[in-house]
Every structure is written in structure tokens, then in C-alpha cells.
Design an enzyme around this catalytic site. Structure first.
Site, PDB file in Angstrom:
ATOM      1  N   HIS A  69       3.942  15.041  13.480  1.00 24.32           N
ATOM      2  CA  HIS A  69       4.087  13.691  14.087  1.00 24.32           C
ATOM      3  C   HIS A  69       4.257  13.423  15.381  1.00 24.32           C
ATOM      4  O   HIS A  69       4.473  11.908  16.242  1.00 24.32           O
ATOM      5  CB  HIS A  69       5.556  12.723  13.795  1.00 24.32           C
ATOM      6  CG  HIS A  69       4.757  11.263  13.799  1.00 24.32           C
ATOM      7  ND1 HIS A  69       6.046  10.720  12.847  1.00 24.32           N
ATOM      8  CD2 HIS A  69       3.777  10.797  14.036  1.00 24.32           C
ATOM      9  CE1 HIS A  69       5.419   9.217  13.206  1.00 24.32           C
ATOM     10  NE2 HIS A  69       4.353   9.028  13.674  1.00 24.32           N
ATOM     11  N   ASN A  76       0.656  -0.737   0.271  1.00 21.66           N
ATOM     12  CA  ASN A  76       0.078  -0.065  -0.190  1.00 21.66           C
ATOM     13  C   ASN A  76       0.895   1.454   0.206  1.00 21.66           C
ATOM     14  O   ASN A  76      -0.075   2.684   0.376  1.00 21.66           O
ATOM     15  CB  ASN A  76      -1.163  -0.075   1.077  1.00 21.66           C
ATOM     16  CG  ASN A  76      -0.581  -0.052   2.780  1.00 21.66           C
ATOM     17  OD1 ASN A  76       0.592   0.329   2.533  1.00 21.66           O
ATOM     18  ND2 ASN A  76      -0.820  -0.068   3.312  1.00 21.66           N
ATOM     19  N   GLU A 102      10.543  12.668   7.094  1.00 23.66           N
ATOM     20  CA  GLU A 102      10.309  13.504   8.728  1.00 23.66           C
ATOM     21  C   GLU A 102      12.140  14.083   9.543  1.00 23.66           C
ATOM     22  O   GLU A 102      12.456  13.215   9.418  1.00 23.66           O
ATOM     23  CB  GLU A 102       9.887  13.261   9.790  1.00 23.66           C
ATOM     24  CG  GLU A 102       8.170  12.116   8.999  1.00 23.66           C
ATOM     25  CD  GLU A 102       7.508  11.728   9.782  1.00 23.66           C
ATOM     26  OE1 GLU A 102       7.891  11.575  11.581  1.00 23.66           O
ATOM     27  OE2 GLU A 102       6.450  12.021   9.446  1.00 23.66           O
ATOM     28  N   ARG A 114       0.538   6.736   8.276  1.00 20.69           N
ATOM     29  CA  ARG A 114       2.044   6.690   8.140  1.00 20.69           C
ATOM     30  C   ARG A 114       2.496   7.509   6.501  1.00 20.69           C
ATOM     31  O   ARG A 114       1.345   7.872   5.662  1.00 20.69           O
ATOM     32  CB  ARG A 114       2.463   5.174   7.788  1.00 20.69           C
ATOM     33  CG  ARG A 114       3.010   4.169   8.931  1.00 20.69           C
ATOM     34  CD  ARG A 114       4.025   5.487   9.483  1.00 20.69           C
ATOM     35  NE  ARG A 114       4.810   3.838  10.732  1.00 20.69           N
ATOM     36  CZ  ARG A 114       4.438   4.262  11.960  1.00 20.69           C
ATOM     37  NH1 ARG A 114       3.401   5.403  12.119  1.00 20.69           N
ATOM     38  NH2 ARG A 114       4.393   3.733  13.290  1.00 20.69           N
TER      39      ARG A 114
END
Length: 323
Positions: free
Chosen positions: A287, A216, A268, A239
Site C-alpha cells: 500500500h 462494488n 492489511e 482498494r
């Protein structure tokens, strides 16, 4: 801390490990806290360890071969993106995570982003600071109870998010590839779509609540965004790798999306030159959806307790693989 303990916190960027220490001390387990970033650092510094508490350092065949004493890894968090599970199986290393420590916080954060986007609170709040005082800049804003919210993934967090959205009177639909799995429990008051495409076409808001895997990666790409309703909203607290950020940028630029709220990105921290930052109707948080003081302590405690269970020969509570 012991010189050659069986438990090593091989990398952890928290301010302290007081909670872990209290768990290990109570169990009579020695441990060591390190700040390894690479496989080579892990191999050099962690010889003799049986259990790792791991945050970001990559865990793969190189590490498993280089630290032959290693038999168990428990990750600080839900995802195990940095762990090669096939390699772990090959070398007989038990992998565990902590899937339930911050599920309320993440669901709350997804709801926060959704409300801020749909009500245009973020957009107009910033405009007001700039000197504007004109609600008409938010037009159109639609009544929440008229919206269809599509949830991708209805595990622990997706199910908690659904409870919150239901209280607003929204229609809820969902897509979960494991919906037919007899080993999973699914909310009974949600309409499930047969395909992701069906959910994309019907939803006014789409919220991502699934793990990242090879199948995915970048599932939300140019084609997927094109299938969404014109003027819809997109939320991602799962995610960053689920989303093609170029496609998200294009969907916001073209006004295909009226807004988006994301807490995670592909790499990130997000580069300050990223074109995503130019969109006033995009909310980006660092996050932090998982975070509350209570969740942070729960995560640390459960990581340490899982390692102690393993060393004591007790069944682990959160196995990812089955060794």
C-alpha cells in the site's frame, strides 16, 4: 499543544507532524496529536474537539454521539472507508478527504506494476537471482502497442493512468458508472464501455481506479475473472475490498491470468500465510502507491489547511458530504 484544542489529530502513524504544526501555528490554531485506535479511545481522549484529522480510527454514530462538539473530519487520504457517511449526515458532521495529493504517484505505480507484469520483469528478475539465465521462461511477451488496456474508473487517478498508457501506444477502453454524469469531466480520447462485462471481455490488462462502496465490494469475483481474456493481466492500486482474493488466487492458479500486480488487499497487512504469496507472477506492494516525499508532505499540508478553513468559517475545498 493545547490541553483542550479545537483540532485533534486523533490518529496518525506518521513519524512526525511538523507540516501540520507549521500550518496550525501560522493560523494560530492549537491542536493535539493522539494515537487512538478504537471508538472508545477517541471518545475518551478527544472531548471538546471541533475538527479531527483522522487516518484509521472508525468514525461512526458512537463517536459522533460520544463527542458532541465534533463538527468536521478530514481524512488523511482519498478513501473514507472508515467513516459512516450516513451517521455523519445525521449528526451534521462535515467529512472531507484529500483526493488529489498523490494522483501522479498512484498512476505511476499502476503503470510500474503493469509494465513489470506484462514484460515479465519481476518474474525473470527473481529467476535470474536464483541462477537462471533464460529469457524463454518469459514466453509469451507481447508488444505493448498491441494490447488493450481497460481502466475501471476514470476520475483523477484513472485519467492520469490513461495518459501514461496512451504514450505506450496501447488501445484504451474504460468503464465508469458515472460516465453520463454532467457534474464530472471525462477524458475525451477514451472509448467507454456500456458495462463492466464488456470491458472485462475486451481487455488484455485491467487496472482498477475506483473507490470502494457497498455496491462494488468484491466486484472482481470468480465470475468477473472468468469473463476476462485468457492470459490477461490484473492491476489494483485502489482498494483491496474491490477484489475477492480467493477468486484472484484461483485465477492465477488456473492460469486464467498471466500475472497480477496489487498494492492493496482486503486486510492489511496481508497475512504471510496467504496463498497469494505462492504465485511467482503476482507482485504485491505494501500500500505504497500513494507515496513520494512530495506527496506525503502535500497530504499533511492539505489536511491541516482544510481543518483551518473549516474553523475559520471558510468553504472547505474537498467535501465528501454536504452539510
Amino acid at each position: 499543544m493545547e490541553q483542550n484544542p479545537k483540532i485533534i489529530i486523533c490518529d496518525c502513524d506518521h513519524n512526525n507532524i511538523d507540516m501540520e504544526k507549521s500550518v496550525f501555528d501560522k493560523a494560530g490554531c492549537g491542536f493535539k496529536w493522539l494515537h487512538c485506535h478504537t471508538e472508545d479511545e477517541v471518545i475518551k481522549e478527544c472531548q471538546g474537539a471541533v475538527c479531527f484529522l483522522n487516518q484509521y480510527a472508525p468514525m461512526n454514530e458512537k463517536v459522533f454521539k460520544g463527542v458532541p462538539s465534533l463538527k468536521m473530519i478530514v481524512r488523511y487520504g482519498v478513501g473514507v472507508d472508515n467513516v459512516n457517511l450516513e451517521d455523519a449526515d445525521k449528526y451534521g458532521v462535515q467529512i472531507c478527504n484529500v483526493p488529489d495529493y498523490g494522483m501522479n504517484e498512484v498512476a505511476d505505480h499502476a503503470l510500474t506494476l503493469m509494465l513489470a507484469c506484462v514484460r515479465k520483469a519481476w518474474l525473470l528478475g527473481n529467476r535470474t537471482k536464483e541462477g537462471a539465465w533464460n529469457y524463454a521462461e518469459s514466453i509469451p511477451v507481447h508488444r505493448l502497442s498491441t494490447l488493450t488496456v481497460g481502466i475501471v474508473g476514470t476520475g483523477r487517478i484513472g485519467s492520469e493512468f490513461a495518459k501514461r498508457v496512451k504514450a505506450l501506444g496501447c488501445k484504451i477502453i474504460a468503464f465508469d458508472p458515472d460516465y453520463k454524469s454532467p457534474s464530472r469531466h471525462f477524458p475525451q480520447d477514451i472509448t467507454y464501455c456500456a458495462s463492466l462485462d464488456e470491458l472485462l471481455k475486451q481487455s488484455d490488462v485491467i487496472s482498477m481506479h475506483c473507490s470502494l462502496n457497498a455496491g462494488n465490494h468484491h466486484m472482481m469475483n470468480k465470475e468477473a475473472f472468468a469473463k476476462m481474456k485468457d492470459g490477461s493481466y490484473f492491476i489494483n492500486v485502489s482498494r483491496g475490498g474491490l477484489v475477492d482474493e480467493d477468486a484472484l488466487d484461483e485465477a492465477l492458479t488456473s492460469k486464467k491470468l498471466s500475472g497480477a500486480g496489487i498494492d492493496v488487499v482486503n486486510k492489511e497487512p496481508l497475512d504471510h500465510n496467504s496463498p497469494l504469496f505462492k504465485h511467482p507472477n503476482l507482485i504485491i506492494t505494501p500500500h505504497m502507491a500513494w507515496y513520494s516525499e512530495e506527496a506525503a508532505l502535500e497530504l499533511k499540508r492539505k489536511c491541516a489547511e482544510e481543518a483551518v478553513r473549516f474553523l475559520n468559517g471558510e468553504p472547505v475545498r474537498y467535501p465528501i458530504n454536504h452539510i
